[in-house]
Design a protein around this motif. Structure first.
Motif, PDB file in Angstrom:
ATOM      1  N   ILE A  88       0.845  -1.200   0.000  1.00  0.00           N
ATOM      2  CA  ILE A  88       0.000   0.000   0.000  1.00  0.00           C
ATOM      3  C   ILE A  88       0.878   1.247   0.000  1.00  0.00           C
ATOM      4  O   ILE A  88       0.643   2.198  -0.767  1.00  0.00           O
ATOM      5  N   ILE A  89       1.915   1.254   0.851  1.00  0.00           N
ATOM      6  CA  ILE A  89       2.826   2.397   0.910  1.00  0.00           C
ATOM      7  C   ILE A  89       3.549   2.554  -0.419  1.00  0.00           C
ATOM      8  O   ILE A  89       3.691   3.670  -0.946  1.00  0.00           O
ATOM      9  N   ASP A  90       4.006   1.438  -0.995  1.00  0.00           N
ATOM     10  CA  ASP A  90       4.669   1.498  -2.299  1.00  0.00           C
ATOM     11  C   ASP A  90       3.727   2.022  -3.378  1.00  0.00           C
ATOM     12  O   ASP A  90       4.112   2.819  -4.228  1.00  0.00           O
ATOM     13  N   ALA A  91       2.484   1.543  -3.354  1.00  0.00           N
ATOM     14  CA  ALA A  91       1.516   1.999  -4.355  1.00  0.00           C
ATOM     15  C   ALA A  91       1.294   3.505  -4.245  1.00  0.00           C
ATOM     16  O   ALA A  91       1.166   4.200  -5.263  1.00  0.00           O
ATOM     17  N   MET A  92       1.275   4.032  -3.022  1.00  0.00           N
ATOM     18  CA  MET A  92       1.153   5.476  -2.838  1.00  0.00           C
ATOM     19  C   MET A  92       2.348   6.198  -3.450  1.00  0.00           C
ATOM     20  O   MET A  92       2.204   7.249  -4.083  1.00  0.00           O
ATOM     21  N   GLY A  93       3.559   5.606  -3.258  1.00  0.00           N
ATOM     22  CA  GLY A  93       4.757   6.219  -3.810  1.00  0.00           C
ATOM     23  C   GLY A  93       4.751   6.242  -5.326  1.00  0.00           C
ATOM     24  O   GLY A  93       5.051   7.268  -5.951  1.00  0.00           O
ATOM     25  N   TYR A  94       4.398   5.111  -5.932  1.00  0.00           N
ATOM     26  CA  TYR A  94       4.358   5.044  -7.389  1.00  0.00           C
ATOM     27  C   TYR A  94       3.285   5.973  -7.949  1.00  0.00           C
ATOM     28  O   TYR A  94       3.502   6.679  -8.934  1.00  0.00           O
ATOM     29  N   TRP A  95       2.119   5.971  -7.326  1.00  0.00           N
ATOM     30  CA  TRP A  95       1.041   6.842  -7.777  1.00  0.00           C
ATOM     31  C   TRP A  95       1.429   8.310  -7.624  1.00  0.00           C
ATOM     32  O   TRP A  95       1.226   9.126  -8.525  1.00  0.00           O
ATOM     33  N   GLY A  96       2.012   8.645  -6.456  1.00  0.00           N
ATOM     34  CA  GLY A  96       2.393  10.032  -6.208  1.00  0.00           C
ATOM     35  C   GLY A  96       3.444  10.522  -7.189  1.00  0.00           C
ATOM     36  O   GLY A  96       3.406  11.671  -7.641  1.00  0.00           O
ATOM     37  N   HIS A  97       4.390   9.640  -7.525  1.00  0.00           N
ATOM     38  CA  HIS A  97       5.442  10.052  -8.453  1.00  0.00           C
ATOM     39  C   HIS A  97       4.886  10.260  -9.851  1.00  0.00           C
ATOM     40  O   HIS A  97       5.344  11.135 -10.591  1.00  0.00           O
ATOM     41  N   ARG A  98       3.880   9.490 -10.197  1.00  0.00           N
ATOM     42  CA  ARG A  98       3.331   9.598 -11.550  1.00  0.00           C
ATOM     43  C   ARG A  98       2.286  10.704 -11.689  1.00  0.00           C
ATOM     44  O   ARG A  98       2.244  11.409 -12.689  1.00  0.00           O
ATOM     45  N   TRP A  99       1.456  10.882 -10.644  1.00  0.00           N
ATOM     46  CA  TRP A  99       0.299  11.764 -10.781  1.00  0.00           C
ATOM     47  C   TRP A  99       0.312  12.974  -9.865  1.00  0.00           C
ATOM     48  O   TRP A  99      -0.473  13.911 -10.082  1.00  0.00           O
ATOM     49  N   SER A 217      11.516   6.093  -9.198  1.00  0.00           N
ATOM     50  CA  SER A 217      11.986   7.027 -10.226  1.00  0.00           C
ATOM     51  C   SER A 217      11.524   6.670 -11.627  1.00  0.00           C
ATOM     52  O   SER A 217      11.357   7.555 -12.468  1.00  0.00           O
ATOM     53  N   HIS A 218      11.305   5.392 -11.919  1.00  0.00           N
ATOM     54  CA  HIS A 218      10.895   5.043 -13.279  1.00  0.00           C
ATOM     55  C   HIS A 218       9.461   5.448 -13.580  1.00  0.00           C
ATOM     56  O   HIS A 218       9.008   5.332 -14.723  1.00  0.00           O
TER      57      HIS A 218
END
Length: 230
Positions: A88-99, A217-218
């Motif tokens: 869940i924390i990772d998903a927040m990070g990926y989502w936040g970095h993208r959007w 970062s990706h």
């Protein structure tokens, strides 16, 4: 903590996981921080009093286990419940970095936090040899940092460790954050004159393979990468 007054599992999870600062505390714990001072380095804007309060709340909620360490100081360990919250924390990070990608305003830049994150983000399996990396940031209060990098781990030194420096890097804090977040390729930043690197040719050439970058970062939007590189 305030509840939503609902039996909904999403509401019950949000009561625990979305309280201010809690996702960042969990991020630090899941990345291996075990001591109070380590948590403080990862979240330097958070006051010690508030951090203590959040740790107590997480312990009461069953997400961390507090244990006495060898030196008599408390250690904080994520429980199974916390580890299962990792995606869940990772998903927040990926989502936040993208959007929700930041424009990197000055109040969001913090050299100590960046160095602490870099320490655990070296791609150690790609380093060609053990070395000492010296970083100098011109526009911060603490300008000088050292990393002692070995196959097993990378150590961050806040003061000169007394070892011979193998490779030196000079840049602004903004440029280093952009590189870490994947907005600016390292060697492109060097070509553009935004960063200076001194060291043996084989180490410099190998840097794109091992230099620290955020795990998210990706997910940097392509359009934003292009704008920053132009």
């Amino acid at each position: 903590m305030k509840g939503y007054g609902s039996f909904c599992p999403v509401a019950k999870a949000a009561e625990i996981l979305t309280e201010r600062w809690t996702p960042l505390v969990l991020r630090e714990l899941l990345l291996g921080s075990r001591h109070f001072n380590q948590l403080r380095r990862g979240i330097p804007q958070m006051s010690p009093t508030l951090l203590s309060k959040r740790l107590q709340t997480l312990e009461e909620a069953g997400l961390i286990s507090r244990q006495s360490g060898d030196n008599g100081h408390w250690e904080y360990h994520p429980t199974r419940a916390a580890r299962e919250a990792g995606p869940i924390i990772d998903a927040m990070g990926y989502w936040g970095h993208r959007w929700a990608h930041s424009q990197l305003t000055p109040n969001e830049l913090h050299a100590g936090r960046l160095m602490w994150n870099m320490r655990r983000s070296f791609y150690l399996k790609h380093i060609p040899c053990d070395f000492v990396l010296y970083i100098e940031i011109a526009d911060t209060r603490q300008k000088r940092w050292w990393f002692v990098v070995k196959k097993e781990e990378a150590d961050l030194c806040w003061n000169d460790p007394g070892f011979e420096v193998d490779i030196s890097l000079y840049a602004s804090l903004l440029t280093l954050v952009q590189i870490f977040m994947g907005d600016q390729p390292l060697l492109l930043a060097r070509e553009l004159g935004k960063i200076e690197i001194d060291g043996p040719n084989h180490l410099v050439k190998s840097m794109p393979a091992w230099f620290p970058r955020s795990k998210y970062s990706h997910e940097a939007p392509e359009g934003r990468r292009s704008a920053l590189a132009s």
